[in-house]
Design a protein around this motif. Sequence first.
Motif, PDB file in Angstrom:
ATOM      1  N   ALA A 101       0.803  -1.224   0.000  1.00 17.79           N
ATOM      2  CA  ALA A 101       0.000   0.000   0.000  1.00 17.79           C
ATOM      3  C   ALA A 101       0.841   1.281   0.000  1.00 17.79           C
ATOM      4  N   PRO A 102       1.930   1.363   0.780  1.00 17.27           N
ATOM      5  CA  PRO A 102       2.729   2.601   0.745  1.00 17.27           C
ATOM      6  C   PRO A 102       3.322   2.877  -0.638  1.00 17.27           C
TER       7      PRO A 102
ATOM      8  N   HIS B 256       1.984   1.919  -3.554  1.00 14.21           N
ATOM      9  CA  HIS B 256       0.879   2.347  -4.419  1.00 14.21           C
ATOM     10  C   HIS B 256       0.540   3.817  -4.175  1.00 14.21           C
ATOM     11  N   GLU B 257       0.469   4.191  -2.921  1.00 14.10           N
ATOM     12  CA  GLU B 257       0.113   5.570  -2.584  1.00 14.10           C
ATOM     13  C   GLU B 257       1.145   6.556  -3.121  1.00 14.10           C
ATOM     14  N   ALA B 258       2.430   6.234  -2.925  1.00 13.01           N
ATOM     15  CA  ALA B 258       3.487   7.132  -3.384  1.00 13.01           C
ATOM     16  C   ALA B 258       3.531   7.214  -4.906  1.00 13.01           C
TER      17      ALA B 258
ATOM     18  N   ASN C   7       1.134   6.639  -7.113  1.00 11.79           N
ATOM     19  CA  ASN C   7      -0.024   7.354  -7.646  1.00 11.79           C
ATOM     20  C   ASN C   7       0.124   8.859  -7.465  1.00 11.79           C
ATOM     21  N   ALA C   8       0.677   9.271  -6.328  1.00 11.01           N
ATOM     22  CA  ALA C   8       0.886  10.703  -6.087  1.00 11.01           C
ATOM     23  C   ALA C   8       1.883  11.278  -7.092  1.00 11.01           C
TER      24      ALA C   8
ATOM     25  N   ASP D 284       0.254  11.416 -10.611  1.00  4.90           N
ATOM     26  CA  ASP D 284      -0.727  12.506 -10.695  1.00  4.90           C
ATOM     27  C   ASP D 284      -0.029  13.843 -10.888  1.00  4.90           C
TER      28      ASP D 284
ATOM     29  N   VAL E 216       8.886  11.935  -2.484  1.00  2.00           N
ATOM     30  CA  VAL E 216       7.634  11.210  -2.233  1.00  2.00           C
ATOM     31  C   VAL E 216       7.883   9.708  -2.106  1.00  2.00           C
TER      32      VAL E 216
END
Length: 423
Positions: free
Chosen positions: A45-46, A48-50, A52-53, A56, A336
């Motif tokens: 999850a960490p 994926h979050e990084a 995607n940020a 974007d 990030v």
Amino acid sequence: MPTIDRRSLLGAGAAAGLALAAGGCRADSGRADSGELMVSWYGGAPVHEAMNAVLDSWSQAQDGVTAIGSGVAFNDYWDKLATETAAGEPPDVFRMSMTYFVEYASRGVFADVSALNGLDLSLLDEDVRGSGLVDGTLYGVGQSSIAPAIFSSRSMVSDAGAEVPVEWTWDDFRDWVTEFATDTGKYGTTDMGGNFQMFDVYARQEVGNQFADDGSLQLTPEVIAQWFTLWDELRKAKAAPPSDVTAAGGDFETNPMSTGDAALTSGWVQQVTFYQPLIRDGSVEVSPMPQKTKGDFSGLFVKALDFWCISANAANPDAAAQLVNHLINDAEATDVIGLLLGVPPTEAARESLAHADRATRAAVDYIDDYAELAGPAPGPWPTGYGELLSAFTRANESVGFGKASAADAATTFLEEAQRALGG
């Protein structure tokens, strides 16, 4: 150990799916005019979050190009990628493990990244830059600089009135972990005997790189038997856990160092950031693997373990190259992502992490300190490498459970290795 177990889980499914793609990729992906870049990676999850940020943020700065991310768990990634590749629709940009890098490269899946515009590779660490070469063509951009390392629980070591040496031989290591176990009733080390990737350091000190340029194994049965004997002796001395304890573990949470049962373990240097949150009563220290000759770090190496690759039939290869350039060279992206994908592969990116937490800095400093002292990086792992990982673990277990001598286990491993490598 996690470095073995994670990659032994790749399994036959991904390899079988990849075999369906022997004919290469389709010429059109259906996205030629969409302005979309499909990006795929593995992780938790960490990650994926990084990712995607970062995607974007990058997309917002582009004119007509949008990066669409798709992250999945490591164990699920390879079947997914093999299926997409077999259908002729791999992602435009995707994360690739060294374990399968050569196999995918040999099937024409990757673009030659050196021929694309917008990708500056000049800042990459030299050994990392060379890690992406297969038969003289640059198919992968190293996304991190990795190196083998020893991790130690500072509280356990200091409570015993000890220090983990920086310069020490394997005999020193044997004495240190045995004395620690005798004095404390805890294990001096986890069992690294079945870890083929950490064995690489020992092997390089004896025979050079494990693999010749043609991918054949250069190991001798004597060197493998020496390694298995060392770990069998440590288990019998209760300086390393018995084989049933090691077999029941396999992840960071159950590692004996994490549970407070062993002072030392090993792994890729960035994994210090995985262990640190699990050590509640102190810090995790990072130091070099033991040496054949004290102070000679030529058995160590710095290389890329994972890559960013670009599909040979990417709809917009230059935009894909610009995205990869952003991922490896942009300070904002580095800030990030941090060490979620490994230690950044450029000096500038590592310098940008000066404000990071202690564990991150320990990994970064280790790469900076030992890159010049380490020996030449080994080449890409050959097709069949994943099978060698599990075969080596089995061979070590056969010794640990008393089913084979170290010499017999070494012979069995070499026979399995020859078959896996197509010999």
